[in-house]
Design an enzyme around this catalytic site. Structure first.
Site, short mmCIF file in Angstrom:
data_model
loop_
_atom_site.label_atom_id
_atom_site.label_comp_id
_atom_site.label_asym_id
_atom_site.label_seq_id
_atom_site.Cartn_x
_atom_site.Cartn_y
_atom_site.Cartn_z
N ASP A 8 -2.78 -39.99 44.04
CA ASP A 8 -3.06 -41.32 43.51
C ASP A 8 -3.36 -41.17 42.01
O ASP A 8 -3.22 -40.07 41.45
CB ASP A 8 -4.18 -42.03 44.29
CG ASP A 8 -5.58 -41.50 43.98
OD1 ASP A 8 -5.69 -40.46 43.27
OD2 ASP A 8 -6.56 -42.10 44.44
N HIS A 9 -3.79 -42.26 41.38
CA HIS A 9 -4.03 -42.21 39.93
C HIS A 9 -5.09 -41.17 39.55
O HIS A 9 -4.97 -40.51 38.53
CB HIS A 9 -4.44 -43.60 39.42
CG HIS A 9 -5.62 -44.17 40.15
ND1 HIS A 9 -5.52 -44.66 41.43
CD2 HIS A 9 -6.92 -44.28 39.79
CE1 HIS A 9 -6.73 -45.08 41.82
NE2 HIS A 9 -7.58 -44.85 40.84
N CYS A 65 -6.37 -36.89 45.57
CA CYS A 65 -7.01 -38.11 45.06
C CYS A 65 -8.26 -37.67 44.31
O CYS A 65 -8.37 -36.50 43.94
CB CYS A 65 -7.29 -39.11 46.19
SG CYS A 65 -8.55 -38.63 47.39
N THR A 67 -11.50 -37.42 45.27
CA THR A 67 -12.33 -36.50 46.05
C THR A 67 -11.53 -35.68 47.05
O THR A 67 -12.04 -34.69 47.58
CB THR A 67 -13.36 -37.30 46.87
OG1 THR A 67 -12.63 -38.19 47.74
CG2 THR A 67 -14.30 -38.09 45.98
N HIS A 98 -6.08 -20.62 61.14
CA HIS A 98 -6.68 -21.04 62.40
C HIS A 98 -6.23 -22.44 62.85
O HIS A 98 -6.12 -22.70 64.04
CB HIS A 98 -8.21 -21.02 62.31
CG HIS A 98 -8.77 -19.63 62.37
ND1 HIS A 98 -10.11 -19.36 62.60
CD2 HIS A 98 -8.17 -18.42 62.22
CE1 HIS A 98 -10.31 -18.05 62.60
NE2 HIS A 98 -9.15 -17.46 62.36
N HIS A 133 -5.55 -19.49 68.77
CA HIS A 133 -5.57 -20.67 67.89
C HIS A 133 -4.47 -21.66 68.24
O HIS A 133 -4.63 -22.86 68.02
CB HIS A 133 -5.47 -20.24 66.43
CG HIS A 133 -6.57 -19.31 66.03
ND1 HIS A 133 -7.88 -19.69 65.99
CD2 HIS A 133 -6.56 -17.98 65.73
CE1 HIS A 133 -8.63 -18.66 65.66
NE2 HIS A 133 -7.85 -17.61 65.49
C1 RB5 Z 1 -10.07 -43.75 43.31
O1 RB5 Z 1 -11.02 -44.25 42.43
C2 RB5 Z 1 -10.78 -42.91 44.39
O2 RB5 Z 1 -11.52 -43.75 45.22
C3 RB5 Z 1 -9.75 -42.12 45.18
O3 RB5 Z 1 -9.02 -41.31 44.32
C4 RB5 Z 1 -10.32 -41.15 46.21
O4 RB5 Z 1 -11.32 -40.36 45.67
C5 RB5 Z 1 -10.69 -41.74 47.51
O5 RB5 Z 1 -11.10 -41.04 48.45
#
Ligand code: RB5
Length: 145
Positions: A8-9, A65, A67, A98, A133
């Protein structure tokens, strides 16, 4: 090994660094975007990568993304996908060895490009251990029925 990669961005910049790494190492891959920092919804990008892998055209996916949490949750909704969120090398190796994971999720706001590259290397070079596994991974697949 054919790799589908996307972000994503929030993951766009880290994806650019990983794409460069994959190119330099001669990996076969397709970049599913995004190609700018313009805001998008991470489930859309996760679904693109997860469906590309689940459909059989790609062996592994890398999805990024902010996180790594959102894309891993979304990717794991696609039948046949075992997405692993890994922010350390040990987890990256174990996810393959695993859990026979087929998507690596990364958080660009959690790890820098140096660590991310080391994680990607460890992940792509690891192999599924099979044996006991396999039985456990089969049980995961049964949960989709
Ligand atoms: C985008 O701001 C953020 O929410 C997304 O990249 C991600 O971290 C979501 O889990």
């Amino acid at each position: 090994m054919k790799i589908a990669i996307g972000a994503d961005h929030a993951g766009f910049q880290l994806k650019t660094a990983i794409v460069q790494y994959l190119q330099e190492r001669g990996y076969e891959f397709q970049d599913f975007g995004v190609f700018s920092s313009e805001s998008v919804d991470y489930p859309d990008q996760a679904a693109l990568i997860a469906k590309a892998v689940a459909g059989g055209d790609f062996d592994q996916g890398i999805i990024i993304c902010g996180t790594g949490i959102g894309v891993s949750i979304a990717a794991n909704k696609i039948p046949g996908i075992r997405a692993a969120l890994c922010h350390d090398v040990f987890s990256a190796r174990m996810a393959r060895a695993h859990n026979n994971s087929n998507v690596l999720a990364l958080g660009a706001r959690v790890v820098g490009p140096g660590l991310a590259e080391t994680i990607v290397v460890a992940y792509l070079e690891a192999e599924f251990a099979g044996g006991r596994h396999q039985l456990r991974v089969d049980k995961i697949s049964k949960l989709e029925e």
